[in-house]
Design a protein around this motif. Structure first.
Motif, PDB file in Angstrom:
ATOM      1  N   VAL A   1       0.788  -1.458  -0.056  1.00 42.74           N
ATOM      2  CA  VAL A   1      -0.028   0.147  -0.151  1.00 42.74           C
ATOM      3  C   VAL A   1       0.803   1.310   0.037  1.00 42.74           C
ATOM      4  N   VAL A   2       0.822   2.196  -1.052  1.00 40.80           N
ATOM      5  CA  VAL A   2       1.527   3.415  -1.190  1.00 40.80           C
ATOM      6  C   VAL A   2       0.232   4.282  -1.185  1.00 40.80           C
ATOM      7  N   PRO A   3       0.226   5.108   0.200  1.00 43.46           N
ATOM      8  CA  PRO A   3      -0.750   6.149   0.278  1.00 43.46           C
ATOM      9  C   PRO A   3      -0.749   7.223  -0.788  1.00 43.46           C
ATOM     10  N   PRO A   4      -1.907   7.841  -1.330  1.00 44.06           N
ATOM     11  CA  PRO A   4      -3.051   7.513  -0.977  1.00 44.06           C
ATOM     12  C   PRO A   4      -4.020   6.398  -1.809  1.00 44.06           C
ATOM     13  N   ASP A   5      -3.628   5.810  -2.769  1.00 38.78           N
ATOM     14  CA  ASP A   5      -4.437   4.903  -3.403  1.00 38.78           C
ATOM     15  C   ASP A   5      -3.613   3.903  -4.365  1.00 38.78           C
ATOM     16  N   SER A   6      -2.368   3.683  -4.086  1.00 39.66           N
ATOM     17  CA  SER A   6      -1.753   2.569  -5.101  1.00 39.66           C
ATOM     18  C   SER A   6      -1.280   1.257  -4.347  1.00 39.66           C
ATOM     19  N   PRO A   7      -2.264   0.414  -4.328  1.00 39.36           N
ATOM     20  CA  PRO A   7      -2.071  -0.900  -3.882  1.00 39.36           C
ATOM     21  C   PRO A   7      -1.312  -1.745  -4.948  1.00 39.36           C
ATOM     22  N   ALA A   8      -0.565  -2.714  -4.411  1.00 37.26           N
ATOM     23  CA  ALA A   8      -0.127  -3.951  -5.763  1.00 37.26           C
ATOM     24  C   ALA A   8      -0.244  -5.201  -4.926  1.00 37.26           C
ATOM     25  N   ILE A   9      -0.560  -6.302  -5.402  1.00 38.21           N
ATOM     26  CA  ILE A   9      -0.855  -7.927  -4.759  1.00 38.21           C
ATOM     27  C   ILE A   9       0.188  -8.737  -5.491  1.00 38.21           C
ATOM     28  N   LYS A  10       0.535  -9.152  -4.451  1.00 34.89           N
ATOM     29  CA  LYS A  10       1.493 -10.473  -5.053  1.00 34.89           C
ATOM     30  C   LYS A  10       1.288 -11.834  -4.238  1.00 34.89           C
ATOM     31  N   LYS A  11       1.137 -12.907  -4.981  1.00 35.76           N
ATOM     32  CA  LYS A  11       0.964 -13.964  -4.399  1.00 35.76           C
ATOM     33  C   LYS A  11       2.100 -14.898  -4.755  1.00 35.76           C
ATOM     34  N   THR A  12       2.764 -15.493  -3.780  1.00 32.85           N
ATOM     35  CA  THR A  12       3.999 -16.291  -3.930  1.00 32.85           C
ATOM     36  C   THR A  12       3.946 -17.575  -3.481  1.00 32.85           C
ATOM     37  N   THR A  13       4.001 -18.920  -4.251  1.00 32.77           N
ATOM     38  CA  THR A  13       3.983 -20.233  -3.721  1.00 32.77           C
ATOM     39  C   THR A  13       5.400 -20.347  -3.460  1.00 32.77           C
ATOM     40  N   LEU A  14       5.516 -20.620  -2.109  1.00 30.48           N
ATOM     41  CA  LEU A  14       6.682 -20.998  -1.372  1.00 30.48           C
ATOM     42  C   LEU A  14       7.301 -22.396  -1.955  1.00 30.48           C
ATOM     43  N   SER A  15       8.438 -22.299  -2.216  1.00 33.43           N
ATOM     44  CA  SER A  15       9.197 -23.796  -2.609  1.00 33.43           C
ATOM     45  C   SER A  15       9.548 -24.395  -1.351  1.00 33.43           C
ATOM     46  N   GLU A  16       9.662 -25.744  -1.447  1.00 32.28           N
ATOM     47  CA  GLU A  16       9.982 -26.728  -0.241  1.00 32.28           C
ATOM     48  C   GLU A  16      11.282 -25.978   0.514  1.00 32.28           C
ATOM     49  N   ALA A  17      12.101 -25.518  -0.404  1.00 36.32           N
ATOM     50  CA  ALA A  17      13.424 -24.843   0.251  1.00 36.32           C
ATOM     51  C   ALA A  17      13.152 -23.602   1.157  1.00 36.32           C
ATOM     52  N   GLU A  18      12.097 -22.617   0.504  1.00 35.79           N
ATOM     53  CA  GLU A  18      11.807 -21.682   0.979  1.00 35.79           C
ATOM     54  C   GLU A  18      10.929 -21.754   2.218  1.00 35.79           C
ATOM     55  N   SER A  19      10.244 -22.812   2.143  1.00 33.28           N
ATOM     56  CA  SER A  19       9.279 -23.064   3.358  1.00 33.28           C
ATOM     57  C   SER A  19      10.341 -23.339   4.552  1.00 33.28           C
ATOM     58  N   ALA A  20      11.228 -24.115   4.199  1.00 35.12           N
ATOM     59  CA  ALA A  20      12.014 -24.660   5.344  1.00 35.12           C
ATOM     60  C   ALA A  20      12.970 -23.578   5.960  1.00 35.12           C
ATOM     61  N   LEU A  21      13.330 -22.617   4.970  1.00 33.94           N
ATOM     62  CA  LEU A  21      14.103 -21.565   5.467  1.00 33.94           C
ATOM     63  C   LEU A  21      13.238 -20.559   6.324  1.00 33.94           C
ATOM     64  N   VAL A  22      12.116 -20.354   5.919  1.00 30.62           N
ATOM     65  CA  VAL A  22      11.061 -19.597   7.105  1.00 30.62           C
ATOM     66  C   VAL A  22      10.917 -20.225   8.093  1.00 30.62           C
ATOM     67  N   GLU A  23      10.669 -21.554   8.204  1.00 30.28           N
ATOM     68  CA  GLU A  23      10.526 -22.360   9.622  1.00 30.28           C
ATOM     69  C   GLU A  23      11.913 -22.357  10.414  1.00 30.28           C
ATOM     70  N   ARG A  24      13.141 -22.367   9.652  1.00 33.00           N
ATOM     71  CA  ARG A  24      14.455 -22.331  10.486  1.00 33.00           C
ATOM     72  C   ARG A  24      14.414 -20.816  10.955  1.00 33.00           C
ATOM     73  N   LEU A  25      14.114 -19.808  10.394  1.00 34.21           N
ATOM     74  CA  LEU A  25      14.182 -18.296  10.942  1.00 34.21           C
ATOM     75  C   LEU A  25      12.961 -18.181  12.092  1.00 34.21           C
ATOM     76  N   ALA A  26      11.927 -19.107  11.895  1.00 31.24           N
ATOM     77  CA  ALA A  26      10.818 -18.805  12.802  1.00 31.24           C
ATOM     78  C   ALA A  26      11.341 -19.609  14.243  1.00 31.24           C
ATOM     79  N   ALA A  27      12.141 -20.735  13.993  1.00 30.93           N
ATOM     80  CA  ALA A  27      12.529 -21.657  15.187  1.00 30.93           C
ATOM     81  C   ALA A  27      13.312 -20.713  16.047  1.00 30.93           C
ATOM     82  N   GLY A  28      13.965 -19.794  15.501  1.00 29.32           N
ATOM     83  CA  GLY A  28      14.984 -18.931  16.601  1.00 29.32           C
ATOM     84  C   GLY A  28      16.238 -19.836  16.901  1.00 29.32           C
TER      85      GLY A  28
END
Length: 182
Positions: free
Chosen positions: A65-92
């Motif tokens: 969202v860039v005020p006042p009215d410029s939204p952009a939407i992106k949908k990303t399907t995470l690969s197995e490697a990307e999902s594992a990377l997110v989980e590694r970061l979240a585990a702390g």
């Protein structure tokens, strides 16, 4: 206010209409215009992670969202490697986080950002990020694309809208760290 619909004989459409009517009066359900005005002209990125029922893969939906009215939407399907990377970061786990290369991190964060944000990144002074679930653990500002940007994180746009504007950025932080910390 807690709304208990158990034991109600209403058809789902009537229950939904009753909830919508309650939501319009309830201040915990903020007005979107007030949230966008609360950005004070600064851009924001709202992130939501969800699992696709058909494949079990995770997707991340990003709303820039860039005020006042410029939204952009992106949908990303995470690969197995990307999902594992997110989980590694979240585990702390410090050892697991320390083994992540800057290239891996930048690649993951770049894959989540809408193209319009990436194009503006060099001139972007600040960015509010409202992450979901494990996306809180991503070190957004450590990526190559946001390295020159002041990144602020908030649990919601409505919470950020209620905050008083912050004056000068914090230039230093004092921390006591044990010798045994990696």
């Amino acid at each position: 206010e807690l709304v208990d619909l158990a034991g109600q004989d209403d058809v789902p459409t009537l229950a939904q209409a009753r909830l919508a009517e309650l939501a319009q009066r309830e201040p915990a359900w903020p007005d979107l215009r007030r949230c966008v005005d609360g950005l004070r002209g600064h851009p924001a990125l709202v992130m939501r992670r969800q699992r696709m029922l058909s494949t079990g893969q995770f997707t991340v939906l990003g709303l820039y969202v860039v005020p006042p009215d410029s939204p952009a939407i992106k949908k990303t399907t995470l690969s197995e490697a990307e999902s594992a990377l997110v989980e590694r970061l979240a585990a702390g786990d410090p050892a697991a986080i320390g083994s992540i290369s800057p290239g891996e991190l930048s690649g993951l964060i770049r894959s989540l950002l809408p193209a319009s944000l990436i194009k503006q990144a060099d001139s972007l002074e600040s960015l509010l990020i409202v992450p979901d679930g494990p996306l809180w653990s991503l070190p957004w500002q450590a990526s190559d694309v946001l390295r020159q940007t002041t990144v602020t994180m908030a649990p919601s746009l409505s919470v950020h809208a209620r905050l008083s504007p912050i004056g000068e950025p914090i230039r230093s932080v004092v921390a006591l760290i044990g010798d045994e910390a990696p």
